[in-house]
Design a protein around this motif. Structure first.
Motif, PDB file in Angstrom:
ATOM      1  N   PHE A  55      -3.544  -9.103  -7.528  1.00 59.43           N
ATOM      2  CA  PHE A  55      -3.199  -7.696  -7.370  1.00 59.43           C
ATOM      3  C   PHE A  55      -1.681  -7.614  -7.240  1.00 59.43           C
ATOM      4  N   LEU A  56      -1.039  -6.905  -8.156  1.00 56.45           N
ATOM      5  CA  LEU A  56       0.416  -6.825  -8.177  1.00 56.45           C
ATOM      6  C   LEU A  56       0.878  -5.401  -7.899  1.00 56.45           C
ATOM      7  N   VAL A  57       2.002  -5.290  -7.194  1.00 48.99           N
ATOM      8  CA  VAL A  57       2.562  -3.985  -6.855  1.00 48.99           C
ATOM      9  C   VAL A  57       4.028  -3.952  -7.265  1.00 48.99           C
ATOM     10  N   ALA A  58       4.381  -2.968  -8.089  1.00 47.85           N
ATOM     11  CA  ALA A  58       5.795  -2.679  -8.352  1.00 47.85           C
ATOM     12  C   ALA A  58       6.202  -1.699  -7.261  1.00 47.85           C
ATOM     13  N   PRO A  59       7.173  -2.055  -6.433  1.00 49.65           N
ATOM     14  CA  PRO A  59       7.475  -1.241  -5.253  1.00 49.65           C
ATOM     15  C   PRO A  59       8.037   0.132  -5.605  1.00 49.65           C
ATOM     16  N   PRO A  60       7.919   1.069  -4.653  1.00 43.09           N
ATOM     17  CA  PRO A  60       8.593   2.349  -4.850  1.00 43.09           C
ATOM     18  C   PRO A  60      10.096   2.110  -4.910  1.00 43.09           C
ATOM     19  N   THR A  61      10.789   2.984  -5.611  1.00 41.11           N
ATOM     20  CA  THR A  61      12.231   2.838  -5.771  1.00 41.11           C
ATOM     21  C   THR A  61      12.911   4.189  -5.602  1.00 41.11           C
ATOM     22  N   CYS A  62      14.029   4.190  -4.921  1.00 39.19           N
ATOM     23  CA  CYS A  62      14.822   5.408  -4.775  1.00 39.19           C
ATOM     24  C   CYS A  62      15.571   5.647  -6.082  1.00 39.19           C
ATOM     25  N   ARG A  63      15.413   6.831  -6.647  1.00 36.92           N
ATOM     26  CA  ARG A  63      16.096   7.149  -7.897  1.00 36.92           C
ATOM     27  C   ARG A  63      17.601   7.363  -7.687  1.00 36.92           C
ATOM     28  N   PRO A  77       6.052   6.573   0.323  1.00 39.05           N
ATOM     29  CA  PRO A  77       7.185   6.956   1.162  1.00 39.05           C
ATOM     30  C   PRO A  77       7.676   8.360   0.812  1.00 39.05           C
ATOM     31  N   SER A  78       8.035   9.116   1.842  1.00 35.71           N
ATOM     32  CA  SER A  78       8.492  10.479   1.611  1.00 35.71           C
ATOM     33  C   SER A  78       9.988  10.541   1.368  1.00 35.71           C
ATOM     34  N   ARG A  79      10.728   9.564   1.891  1.00 33.80           N
ATOM     35  CA  ARG A  79      12.173   9.537   1.652  1.00 33.80           C
ATOM     36  C   ARG A  79      12.687   8.115   1.755  1.00 33.80           C
ATOM     37  N   CYS A  80      13.856   7.917   1.203  1.00 30.89           N
ATOM     38  CA  CYS A  80      14.500   6.605   1.185  1.00 30.89           C
ATOM     39  C   CYS A  80      15.109   6.305   2.551  1.00 30.89           C
ATOM     40  N   ALA A  87      13.948  11.491  -3.529  1.00 26.79           N
ATOM     41  CA  ALA A  87      13.703  11.120  -4.918  1.00 26.79           C
ATOM     42  C   ALA A  87      13.216   9.680  -4.987  1.00 26.79           C
ATOM     43  N   VAL A  88      12.014   9.450  -4.505  1.00 35.97           N
ATOM     44  CA  VAL A  88      11.437   8.107  -4.440  1.00 35.97           C
ATOM     45  C   VAL A  88      10.230   8.044  -5.374  1.00 35.97           C
ATOM     46  N   THR A  89      10.205   7.036  -6.245  1.00 35.81           N
ATOM     47  CA  THR A  89       9.070   6.864  -7.142  1.00 35.81           C
ATOM     48  C   THR A  89       7.879   6.310  -6.366  1.00 35.81           C
ATOM     49  N   GLU A  90       6.707   6.439  -6.931  1.00 38.44           N
ATOM     50  CA  GLU A  90       5.501   5.869  -6.323  1.00 38.44           C
ATOM     51  C   GLU A  90       5.386   4.400  -6.697  1.00 38.44           C
TER      52      GLU A  90
END
Length: 96
Positions: A55-63, A77-80, A87-90
Motif C-alpha cells: 500500500f503506497l501513499v503519495a503525501p499531501p503537498t502544499c501548493r 490536512p486543512s492547512r500547511c 492550498a494543500v493537495t490530498e
C-alpha cells in the motif's frame, strides 16, 4: 464473485489496484464521504501488511511552499504547518 457481493473495502482495494486515487475521487466513485474512505483505506493498508502487495501513499503537498512532510499520511490536512496556507493537495493512494 458478483460485484454486489463484494464489500466496500474489497471494491476500494480493487480500484486502488487499478489506478492511484485521492480520498475525494474514491468518495465520489463509491458514494462515500472522504473521511469514510480514509477509515476504509486505513483498514486496507493494515490488512495488506500480511500479503505480498504494498500500500503506497503519495503525501499531501502544499501548493504554495512545497511542504510534504506531514505526520499522518492517512489524513486530510486543512492547512500547511509550514506556511499556514490552505492550498494543500490530498494524499494519493495505490496498491502494487
Amino acid at each position: 464473485m458478483r460485484e454486489a457481493d463484494r464489500t466496500t473495502r474489497q471494491r476500494l482495494a480493487d480500484a486502488l489496484r487499478a489506478e492511484p486515487a485521492t480520498p475525494s475521487e474514491l468518495a465520489a466513485q463509491f458514494d462515500l464521504t472522504p473521511n469514510a474512505v480514509l477509515g476504509h483505506v486505513e483498514h486496507i493498508s493494515r490488512s495488506l501488511d500480511r500479503s505480498d502487495e504494498r500500500f503506497l501513499v503519495a503525501p499531501p503537498t502544499c501548493r504554495d511552499c512545497g511542504f510534504d512532510d506531514f505526520d499522518d499520511l492517512l489524513n486530510l490536512p486543512s492547512r500547511c504547518p509550514g506556511c499556514k496556507s490552505e492550498a494543500v493537495t490530498e494524499p494519493t493512494f495505490t496498491i502494487e
